[in-house]
Design a protein around this motif. Structure first.
Motif, PDB file in Angstrom:
ATOM      1  N   ILE A   1       0.848  -1.194   0.000  1.00  0.00           N
ATOM      2  CA  ILE A   1       0.000   0.000   0.000  1.00  0.00           C
ATOM      3  C   ILE A   1       0.879   1.237   0.000  1.00  0.00           C
ATOM      4  CG2 ILE A   1      -1.981  -1.139   1.038  1.00  0.00           C
ATOM      5  CD1 ILE A   1      -1.263   0.098   3.698  1.00  0.00           C
ATOM      6  N   TYR A   2       0.403   2.256  -0.732  1.00  0.00           N
ATOM      7  CA  TYR A   2       1.154   3.484  -0.944  1.00  0.00           C
ATOM      8  C   TYR A   2       0.269   4.685  -0.642  1.00  0.00           C
ATOM      9  CZ  TYR A   2       3.995   0.379  -3.942  1.00  0.00           C
ATOM     10  OH  TYR A   2       4.754  -0.637  -4.433  1.00  0.00           O
ATOM     11  N   GLY A   3       0.898   5.784  -0.274  1.00  0.00           N
ATOM     12  CA  GLY A   3       0.157   7.019  -0.062  1.00  0.00           C
ATOM     13  C   GLY A   3       0.735   7.819   1.074  1.00  0.00           C
ATOM     14  N   ASP A   4       0.013   8.904   1.407  1.00  0.00           N
ATOM     15  CA  ASP A   4       0.486   9.766   2.485  1.00  0.00           C
ATOM     16  C   ASP A   4      -0.156   9.413   3.824  1.00  0.00           C
ATOM     17  OD1 ASP A   4      -2.099  10.704   2.260  1.00  0.00           O
ATOM     18  OD2 ASP A   4      -1.521  12.567   1.274  1.00  0.00           O
ATOM     19  N   GLY A   5      -1.088   8.437   3.794  1.00  0.00           N
ATOM     20  CA  GLY A   5      -1.721   7.996   5.026  1.00  0.00           C
ATOM     21  C   GLY A   5      -2.744   8.955   5.578  1.00  0.00           C
ATOM     22  N   GLU A   6      -3.099   9.993   4.802  1.00  0.00           N
ATOM     23  CA  GLU A   6      -4.019  11.000   5.311  1.00  0.00           C
ATOM     24  C   GLU A   6      -5.375  10.969   4.625  1.00  0.00           C
ATOM     25  OE1 GLU A   6      -2.044  14.704   4.980  1.00  0.00           O
ATOM     26  OE2 GLU A   6      -0.513  14.228   6.469  1.00  0.00           O
ATOM     27  N   SER A   7      -5.439  10.527   3.402  1.00  0.00           N
ATOM     28  CA  SER A   7      -6.723  10.482   2.699  1.00  0.00           C
ATOM     29  C   SER A   7      -6.888   9.107   2.062  1.00  0.00           C
ATOM     30  CB  SER A   7      -6.792  11.607   1.661  1.00  0.00           C
ATOM     31  OG  SER A   7      -5.686  11.539   0.782  1.00  0.00           O
ATOM     32  N   GLY A   8      -6.794   9.039   0.752  1.00  0.00           N
ATOM     33  CA  GLY A   8      -6.889   7.749   0.094  1.00  0.00           C
ATOM     34  C   GLY A   8      -5.515   7.163  -0.138  1.00  0.00           C
ATOM     35  N   VAL A   9      -5.404   5.854   0.001  1.00  0.00           N
ATOM     36  CA  VAL A   9      -4.154   5.173  -0.311  1.00  0.00           C
ATOM     37  C   VAL A   9      -4.451   4.111  -1.366  1.00  0.00           C
ATOM     38  CG1 VAL A   9      -3.133   5.598   1.956  1.00  0.00           C
ATOM     39  CG2 VAL A   9      -4.413   3.489   1.557  1.00  0.00           C
ATOM     40  N   ALA A  10      -3.412   3.714  -2.088  1.00  0.00           N
ATOM     41  CA  ALA A  10      -3.559   2.756  -3.174  1.00  0.00           C
ATOM     42  C   ALA A  10      -2.852   1.459  -2.829  1.00  0.00           C
ATOM     43  CB  ALA A  10      -2.987   3.333  -4.464  1.00  0.00           C
ATOM     44  N   ALA A  11      -3.414   0.356  -3.281  1.00  0.00           N
ATOM     45  CA  ALA A  11      -2.824  -0.959  -3.053  1.00  0.00           C
ATOM     46  C   ALA A  11      -2.499  -1.599  -4.390  1.00  0.00           C
ATOM     47  CB  ALA A  11      -3.793  -1.851  -2.272  1.00  0.00           C
ATOM     48  N   GLN A  12      -1.463  -2.403  -4.399  1.00  0.00           N
ATOM     49  CA  GLN A  12      -1.068  -3.119  -5.610  1.00  0.00           C
ATOM     50  C   GLN A  12      -0.568  -4.496  -5.217  1.00  0.00           C
ATOM     51  OE1 GLN A  12       1.033  -1.012  -8.826  1.00  0.00           O
ATOM     52  NE2 GLN A  12       2.632  -2.554  -8.619  1.00  0.00           N
ATOM     53  N   GLY A  13      -1.149  -5.520  -5.825  1.00  0.00           N
ATOM     54  CA  GLY A  13      -0.801  -6.890  -5.468  1.00  0.00           C
ATOM     55  C   GLY A  13      -0.035  -7.610  -6.557  1.00  0.00           C
ATOM     56  N   GLU A  14       0.619  -8.694  -6.168  1.00  0.00           N
ATOM     57  CA  GLU A  14       1.353  -9.542  -7.102  1.00  0.00           C
ATOM     58  C   GLU A  14       1.210 -10.988  -6.700  1.00  0.00           C
ATOM     59  OE1 GLU A  14       2.643 -10.455 -10.191  1.00  0.00           O
ATOM     60  OE2 GLU A  14       3.804  -8.586 -10.047  1.00  0.00           O
ATOM     61  N   ARG A  15       0.861 -11.854  -7.648  1.00  0.00           N
ATOM     62  CA  ARG A  15       0.834 -13.294  -7.420  1.00  0.00           C
ATOM     63  C   ARG A  15       2.220 -13.854  -7.692  1.00  0.00           C
ATOM     64  NH1 ARG A  15      -3.769 -14.516 -11.591  1.00  0.00           N
ATOM     65  NH2 ARG A  15      -2.652 -16.493 -11.713  1.00  0.00           N
TER      66      ARG A  15
ATOM     67  N   ALA B   1      -4.300   0.317   6.406  1.00  0.00           N
ATOM     68  CA  ALA B   1      -4.554   1.649   5.848  1.00  0.00           C
ATOM     69  C   ALA B   1      -5.410   2.467   6.805  1.00  0.00           C
ATOM     70  CB  ALA B   1      -5.248   1.512   4.490  1.00  0.00           C
ATOM     71  N   ARG B   2      -6.397   1.818   7.402  1.00  0.00           N
ATOM     72  CA  ARG B   2      -7.247   2.509   8.380  1.00  0.00           C
ATOM     73  C   ARG B   2      -6.415   2.929   9.596  1.00  0.00           C
ATOM     74  NH1 ARG B   2     -10.613  -1.213   8.841  1.00  0.00           N
ATOM     75  NH2 ARG B   2     -12.240  -0.470   7.418  1.00  0.00           N
ATOM     76  N   ALA B   3      -5.483   2.098   9.986  1.00  0.00           N
ATOM     77  CA  ALA B   3      -4.676   2.385  11.176  1.00  0.00           C
ATOM     78  C   ALA B   3      -3.784   3.609  10.999  1.00  0.00           C
ATOM     79  CB  ALA B   3      -3.818   1.162  11.526  1.00  0.00           C
ATOM     80  N   VAL B   4      -3.410   3.918   9.742  1.00  0.00           N
ATOM     81  CA  VAL B   4      -2.565   5.094   9.521  1.00  0.00           C
ATOM     82  C   VAL B   4      -3.402   6.316   9.147  1.00  0.00           C
ATOM     83  CG1 VAL B   4      -0.561   3.735   8.874  1.00  0.00           C
ATOM     84  CG2 VAL B   4      -2.145   4.513   7.087  1.00  0.00           C
ATOM     85  N   GLY B   5      -4.723   6.203   9.265  1.00  0.00           N
ATOM     86  CA  GLY B   5      -5.588   7.354   9.073  1.00  0.00           C
ATOM     87  C   GLY B   5      -6.183   7.520   7.694  1.00  0.00           C
ATOM     88  N   ALA B   6      -5.971   6.548   6.814  1.00  0.00           N
ATOM     89  CA  ALA B   6      -6.538   6.662   5.469  1.00  0.00           C
ATOM     90  C   ALA B   6      -8.051   6.475   5.516  1.00  0.00           C
ATOM     91  CB  ALA B   6      -5.916   5.614   4.543  1.00  0.00           C
ATOM     92  N   ARG B   7      -8.749   7.213   4.671  1.00  0.00           N
ATOM     93  CA  ARG B   7     -10.205   7.119   4.619  1.00  0.00           C
ATOM     94  C   ARG B   7     -10.708   6.210   3.497  1.00  0.00           C
ATOM     95  NH1 ARG B   7      -9.361  12.654   5.625  1.00  0.00           N
ATOM     96  NH2 ARG B   7      -9.744  13.181   3.433  1.00  0.00           N
ATOM     97  N   VAL B   8      -9.841   5.959   2.498  1.00  0.00           N
ATOM     98  CA  VAL B   8     -10.250   5.148   1.350  1.00  0.00           C
ATOM     99  C   VAL B   8      -9.060   4.314   0.889  1.00  0.00           C
ATOM    100  CG1 VAL B   8     -11.172   5.161  -1.009  1.00  0.00           C
ATOM    101  CG2 VAL B   8     -11.880   6.931   0.603  1.00  0.00           C
ATOM    102  N   LEU B   9      -9.333   3.075   0.481  1.00  0.00           N
ATOM    103  CA  LEU B   9      -8.315   2.214  -0.111  1.00  0.00           C
ATOM    104  C   LEU B   9      -8.707   1.944  -1.564  1.00  0.00           C
ATOM    105  CD1 LEU B   9      -5.748   0.465   0.262  1.00  0.00           C
ATOM    106  CD2 LEU B   9      -7.272  -1.445   0.840  1.00  0.00           C
ATOM    107  N   HIS B  10      -7.788   2.208  -2.491  1.00  0.00           N
ATOM    108  CA  HIS B  10      -8.032   2.012  -3.913  1.00  0.00           C
ATOM    109  C   HIS B  10      -7.181   0.847  -4.429  1.00  0.00           C
ATOM    110  CE1 HIS B  10      -9.899   6.057  -4.289  1.00  0.00           C
ATOM    111  NE2 HIS B  10      -8.970   6.425  -3.421  1.00  0.00           N
ATOM    112  N   TRP B  11      -7.733   0.063  -5.344  1.00  0.00           N
ATOM    113  CA  TRP B  11      -6.931  -0.909  -6.082  1.00  0.00           C
ATOM    114  C   TRP B  11      -7.639  -1.230  -7.390  1.00  0.00           C
ATOM    115  CZ3 TRP B  11      -9.821  -2.488  -1.845  1.00  0.00           C
ATOM    116  CH2 TRP B  11     -10.686  -3.574  -2.014  1.00  0.00           C
TER     117      TRP B  11
END
Length: 275
Positions: free
Chosen positions: A67-81, A119-129
């Protein structure tokens, strides 16, 4: 099966690189160059790597989600198999990539659930992927009740063995690409296809060159490609075309159904409110 899968969170910015190195080593390749710590999949192209969730079963790496971002609003997630990455490293393409296993699907649901918690624990309000509606990312979206915010690509497929030339396409002249390349060239278009394990794969952005070619002409070229696979490669049971927004003037999206292909998977953007 999900109870046999262990999931762990790692705040170290290098955690993703370590997991990638593990996959590279599994296929006998040297470690990849570390990714910049401030680069992520968010819309702006930058953002701190907050951490990585990894999943294993009996010690075997199944995949990871960073997960990436500033931890204040929305953060983005990216996965790999992990297995998918290993096959891609060996083959050099997505050709022959089989559907996700039940094990991978269960792992991704667990990893995205944990990623949402972090993501919620660092204060993000939305998780995008993003990911296919029918793949592990789509499974995670349904399990977590994430909403779809957009469609960014489609995967079109056809089985050449049961395909029949559609009517109404213009007559064209094409020729085969010189070996070892597989594909066709003609009428201002060039198509290059990768084949492995009975599957043929074509990324529209990389393997279709057709500047200014009309959709019906391009559709006829694609139909000729399917026909050539049917005649010359009876081992191929699927042609898959990855087509995305921003392709050649929209001609690819219009051409594929003209050639008898149908959408099998959609690549979607997902959004999970965390507040």
């Amino acid at each position: 099966m999900k109870h046999d899968i262990s999931v762990e969170w790692d705040r170290d910015p290098a955690a993703e690189d370590r997991r990638a190195t593990e996959v590279y080593a599994s296929v006998g390749l040297p470690a990849p160059a570390p990714a910049p710590a401030d680069t992520g999949p968010d819309a702006g192209g930058s953002g701190d790597r907050i951490g990585t969730v990894g999943a294993r079963r009996a010690g075997r790496l199944l995949g990871w989600v960073s997960i990436y971002g500033d931890g204040e609003s929305g953060v983005a997630a990216q996965g790999e198999r992990a297995d998918r990455l290993a096959r891609r490293l060996v083959r050099g393409s997505y050709a022959g990539d089989p559907p996700a296993t039940a094990e991978e699907r269960a792992a991704f649901v667990s990893m995205y659930r944990r990623a949402a918690e972090q993501a919620r624990a660092v204060g993000a309000r939305v998780l995008h992927w993003s990911g296919t509606d029918s793949g592990p990312e789509g499974d995670a979206a349904r399990a977590l009740a994430a909403r779809v915010t957009g469609e960014i690509a489609r995967i079109w497929t056809v089985d050449p063995r049961g395909w029949w030339p559609p009517g109404g396409l213009p007559a064209i002249r094409v020729r085969a690409l010189p070996p070892p390349r597989v594909g066709l060239i003609g009428e201002g278009a060039e198509l290059t296809v990768d084949i492995a394990d009975g599957r043929a794969y074509l990324n529209a952005g990389e393997a279709i060159t057709a500047p200014g070619v009309a959709a019906d002409i391009l559709g006829a070229v694609v139909a000729e490609l399917v026909d050539s696979l049917r005649r010359e490669r009876p081992d191929v049971h699927e042609l898959a075309v990855f087509e995305f927004d921003g392709d050649t003037e929209g001609a690819v999206r219009q051409a594929l159904p003209l050639a008898g292909l149908r959408i099998e998977h959609r690549v979607l953007d997902f959004e999970l409110p965390l507040a």
